[in-house]
Design a protein around this motif. Sequence first.
Motif, PDB file in Angstrom:
ATOM      1  N   UNK A  38      18.739  42.765  57.647  1.00 25.64           N
ATOM      2  CA  UNK A  38      20.109  42.629  57.132  1.00 25.64           C
ATOM      3  C   UNK A  38      20.268  43.403  55.737  1.00 25.64           C
ATOM      4  N   UNK A  39      21.372  44.133  55.717  1.00 29.31           N
ATOM      5  CA  UNK A  39      21.938  45.055  54.346  1.00 29.31           C
ATOM      6  C   UNK A  39      22.065  43.686  53.459  1.00 29.31           C
ATOM      7  N   UNK A  40      21.745  44.202  52.177  1.00 32.39           N
ATOM      8  CA  UNK A  40      21.865  43.353  50.878  1.00 32.39           C
ATOM      9  C   UNK A  40      23.221  42.839  50.837  1.00 32.39           C
ATOM     10  N   UNK A  92      23.445  49.796  51.210  1.00 32.38           N
ATOM     11  CA  UNK A  92      24.614  50.055  51.797  1.00 32.38           C
ATOM     12  C   UNK A  92      25.819  49.439  51.110  1.00 32.38           C
ATOM     13  N   UNK A  93      27.239  50.029  50.818  1.00 32.19           N
ATOM     14  CA  UNK A  93      28.305  49.242  50.362  1.00 32.19           C
ATOM     15  C   UNK A  93      28.575  47.989  50.953  1.00 32.19           C
ATOM     16  N   UNK A  94      28.589  48.031  52.309  1.00 32.87           N
ATOM     17  CA  UNK A  94      28.978  46.651  53.117  1.00 32.87           C
ATOM     18  C   UNK A  94      27.812  46.252  54.129  1.00 32.87           C
ATOM     19  N   UNK A 150      26.830  55.988  57.739  1.00 32.17           N
ATOM     20  CA  UNK A 150      26.646  57.396  58.442  1.00 32.17           C
ATOM     21  C   UNK A 150      25.692  57.915  57.869  1.00 32.17           C
ATOM     22  N   UNK A 151      25.524  58.024  56.751  1.00 27.70           N
ATOM     23  CA  UNK A 151      24.705  59.078  55.882  1.00 27.70           C
ATOM     24  C   UNK A 151      24.174  58.144  54.607  1.00 27.70           C
ATOM     25  N   UNK A 152      22.964  58.843  54.037  1.00 28.62           N
ATOM     26  CA  UNK A 152      22.256  57.805  52.920  1.00 28.62           C
ATOM     27  C   UNK A 152      23.452  57.615  51.719  1.00 28.62           C
ATOM     28  N   UNK A 172      10.135  49.649  55.251  1.00 25.32           N
ATOM     29  CA  UNK A 172       9.757  51.017  55.688  1.00 25.32           C
ATOM     30  C   UNK A 172      10.538  51.954  54.926  1.00 25.32           C
ATOM     31  N   UNK A 173      10.710  51.939  53.692  1.00 24.56           N
ATOM     32  CA  UNK A 173      11.371  52.591  52.730  1.00 24.56           C
ATOM     33  C   UNK A 173      12.640  53.006  53.016  1.00 24.56           C
ATOM     34  N   UNK A 174      13.372  51.914  53.649  1.00 23.78           N
ATOM     35  CA  UNK A 174      14.810  52.200  54.079  1.00 23.78           C
ATOM     36  C   UNK A 174      15.683  51.552  53.047  1.00 23.78           C
ATOM     37  N   UNK A 175      16.959  51.642  52.915  1.00 28.26           N
ATOM     38  CA  UNK A 175      18.024  51.299  52.253  1.00 28.26           C
ATOM     39  C   UNK A 175      17.669  49.393  51.949  1.00 28.26           C
ATOM     40  N   UNK A 176      18.274  49.020  50.846  1.00 31.03           N
ATOM     41  CA  UNK A 176      18.003  47.715  50.458  1.00 31.03           C
ATOM     42  C   UNK A 176      18.235  46.592  51.415  1.00 31.03           C
ATOM     43  N   UNK A 177      17.418  45.734  51.783  1.00 35.43           N
ATOM     44  CA  UNK A 177      17.663  44.583  52.604  1.00 35.43           C
ATOM     45  C   UNK A 177      17.522  43.203  52.086  1.00 35.43           C
ATOM     46  N   UNK A 178      17.892  42.275  52.912  1.00 34.04           N
ATOM     47  CA  UNK A 178      17.475  40.796  52.241  1.00 34.04           C
ATOM     48  C   UNK A 178      17.203  39.851  53.420  1.00 34.04           C
ATOM     49  N   UNK A 179      16.284  38.802  52.935  1.00 34.96           N
ATOM     50  CA  UNK A 179      15.589  37.991  54.093  1.00 34.96           C
ATOM     51  C   UNK A 179      15.723  36.497  53.332  1.00 34.96           C
ATOM     52  N   UNK A 180      16.023  35.602  54.400  1.00 36.03           N
ATOM     53  CA  UNK A 180      16.211  34.201  53.954  1.00 36.03           C
ATOM     54  C   UNK A 180      15.273  33.370  54.652  1.00 36.03           C
TER      55      UNK A 180
END
Length: 760
Positions: free
Chosen positions: A202-204, A267-269, A274-276, A339-347
Amino acid sequence: MKKHILILGLLLLSMNVEAQQGDGGFPKSHKLPAQELKQVQKQIFSEPNIAALRSEDAETDGKGIAPWRFGYNNHTQLNTENAGSWIELADGGKIWLLSITCENALTVNLTFENTVIPEGNELYVFSPSGDFVLGKFTSKHLYKGTLGAELVPGNTVLVEYYIPEKNKNKAGFVEVGTVTHGYRSSNEFQEKVFGESGSCNMNVNCPDGSPWVNQRNSALMLVSGSNGFCSGALINNTLNDGTPYVLTANHCYSNPASWIFRFNWQADGCSDPGSSPSFQSLSGAVLRARRQPSDMCLVEITAGALENGTVPEAYNPYFAGWNNSNTPPTSTISIHHPSGDIKKISFDDNPASAEQAMNSTEPASSWRVQWDRNTTTEGGSSGSPLFDQNGRIIGQLWGGGASCSNLTSPDFYGRVHNSWEPAGSDQSNQLKHWLDPNNSGVEFIDGLNLGTPAAALDASIGSLEGAAGTVCSGSVSPSFRLINLGSTVMTSAVIEYSYDNGATQTINWSGSLNMYESEVINLPVNNLGNGEHTFAVEVVSVNGSSDENAGNNALSSTFTTYPNGVEVQYDLQLDCYGSETSWVLENSTGNQLATGGPYPDNFNPPLMSTEWCLEEGCYKLILDDTFSDGISGGGWCSTTGYVTITDASGTIGAIAEEDADFGATTTINFCTNQVVGVQDLENEHTISVYPNPTNGKVNILADVSGTKRISIYSTTGMLVTSFSTEADTAELDLSEKATGVYSVHIETKEGVVVKRIIKQ
């Protein structure tokens, strides 16, 4: 800031990725004729054995033993004296250019060593097309001659070192010490493995993440050892001075002088872009403390791009608060870069538990979490912060089995509590020296937004004890810590507490607490019935006025009481093949109460200790081994396993080392050493076993009417004998049995009594 780069006389719009590292600027080589650039010396590195690398990665990913490797390091000594091309410029200055290609690489990044950049000289790293530029780098960006440069998409990078005419006698020195061939990244978008993580992440900035904006701004990605991704977080200290400490995992450690810290890559949302997205980077740090038993590593960013000794305000940094108490959180979140991807959040919407895990030698080394809301972590999430329900860091990710394909597998976070001030530690292997430099003794602090002053009146509740988790009795004795986080001396406070949403009790506290000072408040004993309960405590007012920060005024907990509960400890000494071992605890009706394993293989296997609170009764521990040789070790393993199960009366079940080779499965039957069903059974009847100790003959007296069933078990849980009788007395002959401790179970219509007897 968008970059508009002139290359070979063409105006090229800047890249899809806005990667801010360095002070900005333009390489001077864009003014050179194309023909002259074609003469620049090229260094080509052949492709490594990618299949072998991926095979190695499969053995380490998610195991908590190394960063998530994305690249292969080519170690070299390419410098301004033995490589590249020197080109004189029309203005009297000169540049050194070096082209570096890694065949079939997805990304290339460089680590500079032994580098000296005199004031006025400039260093750049950029892609051949000019759509990705890092720099300018100057002397302030170096730490002890070292600089880690961000990943450049594609298989080729150019290095430019510019010396203006006035510095012709101040050439300095530039050396590329490591060239990293990036082989793991997304096929869809090659820049910095954007889009590489599992689809369930999930994106942050999804709606669920909206309450955690400050925590989001503390979390970051780091590049360790030039070729590995980990996660981490800025963390506050009791001086609230913005010292740029970063907490991450010990297994992410390498020389931090070359580490790269990436901020705001998100990610902004809620949807993947579509791109980094854009991000900012700082490079270089110094080690402050690290500790293996709780997998802790604390570094301090030293990059010259710091402003007033801290992270630039333009990066929106938040220095997260922390909680070093032993109190389990009621819920947790983690923010990370899987995996070095954009920032995610876990609950994890449920309480975490303290467990010995990840082959730690330390009991309760880790917080165990199991993710909810279809979220997870992955390789690259290592070192990410675990926040409690109040948004304070309580641990950093060590490892676990969680992934999008295994959402029910737990993760384990090394606990801040264990890393705080462990016995025998000093500043090199503890957090307290660095995060509580004024020795305030507080157990938690809130985070810091730069430029935001502390509130004048700010009371906080913390370190709730005695009314959380499982309480192995019918009474509770809660305590909590009243903490002054405000800048004004706290002299009075009104505090309210309640159980099960019932009547409110009031405490009128008075005293004198300076900022960060605290006092433990103990509440009276409260007797509760069997079952689940809630407890809540809240500061209502401070110094006769409203608290200016109500967000940290209250704590609540859910706990379960067992008035007739028995505290039981289960110790499992693994052999080296922990991956073969698992167990299940069942009650007398066959319901599963707890499970464990399989465990990681380890040449030095740990003792796994688990505490249970069990109702009075009899249980089965079923131990399985997939290789059908029990926990006997063997081969190159010199450790033989064993099991002991103990309560207050002593050992109630065991597997001795000589019995460790039990094959594929074995069962330990044991009973807690208390009366089941009727608490006063022994007060109303005479029940005894004598003589004790015995050389053989044993008399059993049970003056309870009706049929009695008498069973005797060895400490390994093996049934020795069992029979029924109507008589009040019985005699057993143990003369042919081995010496040791036996359990005598006397089952009546009113309950069960368990006695211990020693055979000499």
